[in-house]
Design an enzyme around this catalytic site. Structure first.
Site, PDB file in Angstrom:
ATOM      1  N   ILE A 189      -7.216   7.468  -1.128  1.00 57.66           N
ATOM      2  CA  ILE A 189      -7.069   6.016  -1.175  1.00 57.66           C
ATOM      3  C   ILE A 189      -7.935   5.489  -0.037  1.00 57.66           C
ATOM      4  CG2 ILE A 189      -4.962   6.116   0.246  1.00 57.66           C
ATOM      5  CD1 ILE A 189      -4.006   3.575  -1.128  1.00 57.66           C
ATOM      6  N   SER A 190      -8.800   4.539  -0.338  1.00 51.96           N
ATOM      7  CA  SER A 190      -9.803   4.103   0.634  1.00 51.96           C
ATOM      8  C   SER A 190      -9.183   3.436   1.855  1.00 51.96           C
ATOM      9  CB  SER A 190     -10.780   3.125  -0.024  1.00 51.96           C
ATOM     10  OG  SER A 190     -11.549   3.756  -1.010  1.00 51.96           O
ATOM     11  N   GLN A 191      -9.909   3.483   2.944  1.00 42.29           N
ATOM     12  CA  GLN A 191      -9.553   2.772   4.165  1.00 42.29           C
ATOM     13  C   GLN A 191      -9.374   1.286   3.847  1.00 42.29           C
ATOM     14  OE1 GLN A 191     -12.759   2.889   6.934  1.00 42.29           O
ATOM     15  NE2 GLN A 191     -11.773   1.566   8.442  1.00 42.29           N
ATOM     16  N   ARG A 248       0.817  -1.219   0.000  1.00 40.79           N
ATOM     17  CA  ARG A 248       0.000   0.000   0.000  1.00 40.79           C
ATOM     18  C   ARG A 248       0.851   1.270   0.000  1.00 40.79           C
ATOM     19  NH1 ARG A 248      -3.547   2.996   4.123  1.00 40.79           N
ATOM     20  NH2 ARG A 248      -5.405   3.638   2.944  1.00 40.79           N
TER      21      ARG A 248
END
Length: 225
Positions: A74-76, A48
């Site tokens: 950027i999503s959880q 990530r």
């Protein structure tokens, strides 16, 4: 499913410390209700930190959304895992992602060996995501276009993942879902959103289920370079 990455662990930053923080993230995801082992393995494997600005790298494995520029995030990780887990339940082969963003969600899907098509309306974000896909050896097909119209030429899709919120499910995307397929998308406005899964039955009927409250950026029309 075993995550597929071309690079060796050292190439994607899996050192002693990095591996420990990834392990902790996966344990947090387990505790938060993510149980699909293929999803957890992909979350542990895909780096990530390569999908965010270096200035935020120390926060890469926190379970939180992070800014990526252009008013996007950027999503959880929990949300990425939950959406991935939901679509894997229908054993998909071909997946459409609406909203490439950083490329992280698409990379998770590609690491699982799925045939991924992704559409992004912001050209700069898409160019950066493409570089990351190439660096990781991922064959993700991408297009600079208005995500709300999907990518009809390659449909129908076994699964569709939408990474931005609309007030209601977008008919043009639902129409590209194969029989037996599943669409997962955030639905709602700025004050209240829910993660919704829609499954198309063998007889063409649609079943809809609310999975969780979420917060996403809005799904917008048009294109930006």
């Amino acid at each position: 499913m075993t995550p597929r990455l071309r690079l060796q662990p050292e190439s994607v930053g899996i050192g002693m410390t990095s591996q420990r923080v990834r392990d902790r993230l996966v344990e947090r995801l387990r505790e938060a209700g993510i149980h699909d082992e293929a999803t957890l393995n992909a979350m542990q494997t895909v780096p990530r930190h390569l999908f965010i600005d270096e200035a935020l790298a120390s926060r890469a494995y926190e379970d939180t959304a992070l800014p990526i520029g252009h008013g996007q995030t950027i999503s959880q990780p929990w949300v990425v895992a939950r959406m991935t887990e939901a679509v894997l339940q229908v054993t998909p082969t071909k997946v459409l992602e609406v909203g490439t963003g950083s490329g992280y969600q698409g990379a998770i899907l590609a690491a699982l060996g799925l045939e991924v098509y992704t559409v992004e309306r912001i050209g700069d974000l898409l160019r950066q995501a493409r570089k990351r896909f190439r660096h990781l050896g991922m064959n993700v097909r991408s297009k600079h276009d208005d995500g709300r119209i999907g990518w009809h030429e390659h449909g129908p899709y076994d699964a569709i993942v939408v990474t931005a919120a609309a007030p209601a499910l977008v008919d043009a995307l639902v129409d590209q879902l194969a029989v037996g397929g599943r669409l997962v998308a955030p639905v709602g406005g700025a004050s209240s959103q829910s993660l919704v899964q829609l499954t198309r039955g063998a007889d063409g009927t649609i079943e809809q289920q609310v999975l969780a409250p979420v917060t996403f950026v809005p799904l917008l029309s048009g294109m930006l370079d």
